[in-house]
Design a protein around this motif. Sequence first.
Motif, PDB file in Angstrom:
ATOM      1  N   ASP A 223       2.753  14.930 -13.341  1.00 32.26           N
ATOM      2  CA  ASP A 223       1.358  15.491 -14.160  1.00 32.26           C
ATOM      3  C   ASP A 223       1.358  16.768 -13.631  1.00 32.26           C
ATOM      4  O   ASP A 223       1.125  17.816 -14.549  1.00 32.26           O
TER       5      ASP A 223
ATOM      6  N   ARG B  72       3.712  10.153  -9.797  1.00 30.81           N
ATOM      7  CA  ARG B  72       2.915  10.521 -10.825  1.00 30.81           C
ATOM      8  C   ARG B  72       2.355  11.799 -10.987  1.00 30.81           C
ATOM      9  O   ARG B  72       2.255  12.403 -11.926  1.00 30.81           O
ATOM     10  N   ASP B  73       1.573  11.937  -9.646  1.00 31.74           N
ATOM     11  CA  ASP B  73       0.757  13.011  -9.565  1.00 31.74           C
ATOM     12  C   ASP B  73       1.767  14.253  -9.753  1.00 31.74           C
ATOM     13  O   ASP B  73       1.497  15.490 -10.219  1.00 31.74           O
ATOM     14  N   LYS B  74       3.047  14.313  -9.180  1.00 29.75           N
ATOM     15  CA  LYS B  74       4.002  15.482  -9.196  1.00 29.75           C
ATOM     16  C   LYS B  74       4.343  15.595 -10.734  1.00 29.75           C
ATOM     17  O   LYS B  74       4.491  16.749 -11.194  1.00 29.75           O
TER      18      LYS B  74
ATOM     19  N   SER C 120       2.731   1.759  -3.471  1.00 29.77           N
ATOM     20  CA  SER C 120       1.797   2.311  -4.430  1.00 29.77           C
ATOM     21  C   SER C 120       1.347   3.728  -4.233  1.00 29.77           C
ATOM     22  O   SER C 120       1.108   4.398  -5.120  1.00 29.77           O
ATOM     23  N   ARG C 121       1.169   4.215  -3.132  1.00 32.33           N
ATOM     24  CA  ARG C 121       0.839   5.475  -2.503  1.00 32.33           C
ATOM     25  C   ARG C 121       2.208   6.326  -3.148  1.00 32.33           C
ATOM     26  O   ARG C 121       1.883   7.475  -3.571  1.00 32.33           O
ATOM     27  N   ARG C 122       3.428   5.939  -2.755  1.00 26.36           N
ATOM     28  CA  ARG C 122       4.476   6.675  -3.361  1.00 26.36           C
ATOM     29  C   ARG C 122       4.674   6.730  -4.761  1.00 26.36           C
ATOM     30  O   ARG C 122       4.941   7.966  -5.335  1.00 26.36           O
ATOM     31  N   GLN C 123       4.290   5.506  -5.342  1.00 28.62           N
ATOM     32  CA  GLN C 123       4.320   5.691  -6.920  1.00 28.62           C
ATOM     33  C   GLN C 123       3.288   6.847  -7.462  1.00 28.62           C
ATOM     34  O   GLN C 123       3.340   7.538  -8.272  1.00 28.62           O
ATOM     35  N   ARG C 124       1.949   6.562  -6.712  1.00 28.39           N
ATOM     36  CA  ARG C 124       0.941   7.645  -7.339  1.00 28.39           C
ATOM     37  C   ARG C 124       1.453   8.987  -6.915  1.00 28.39           C
ATOM     38  O   ARG C 124       1.092  10.071  -7.722  1.00 28.39           O
ATOM     39  N   GLU C 125       1.911   9.561  -6.026  1.00 23.14           N
ATOM     40  CA  GLU C 125       2.367  10.859  -5.701  1.00 23.14           C
ATOM     41  C   GLU C 125       3.395  11.280  -6.628  1.00 23.14           C
ATOM     42  O   GLU C 125       3.465  12.377  -7.037  1.00 23.14           O
TER      43      GLU C 125
ATOM     44  N   TRP D 279       1.012  -1.276   0.070  1.00 19.17           N
ATOM     45  CA  TRP D 279      -0.107   0.008   0.034  1.00 19.17           C
ATOM     46  C   TRP D 279       0.847   1.417   0.118  1.00 19.17           C
ATOM     47  O   TRP D 279       0.677   2.369  -0.737  1.00 19.17           O
TER      48      TRP D 279
END
Length: 87
Positions: A63, A59-61, A52-57, A49
Amino acid sequence: MPKAYLLSRTLDPLLGIFTGLLAFHLNETNPRTAPPPGHTLRELAAWKWEESRRQREGRDKEDAVEWEKITKEFVGGEGQGGGEVKR
């Protein structure tokens, strides 16, 4: 041939779920079969978890940076061409 049930149509699935949960609990807590520290299902799920949260963050940065670039390009382009599309 009618279906055969152990207890009843609704209790059989509940018995199956209860048996599975009990077997999982005993497997995780029994000293002979317990996974080593750091490898229990709860710890592995928490690790995944977080990953995946670090990867999402990340990708958000990325973007956000791309979005800023596009916004600056759009705002800068309006002042130069007066907002008209040139062909």
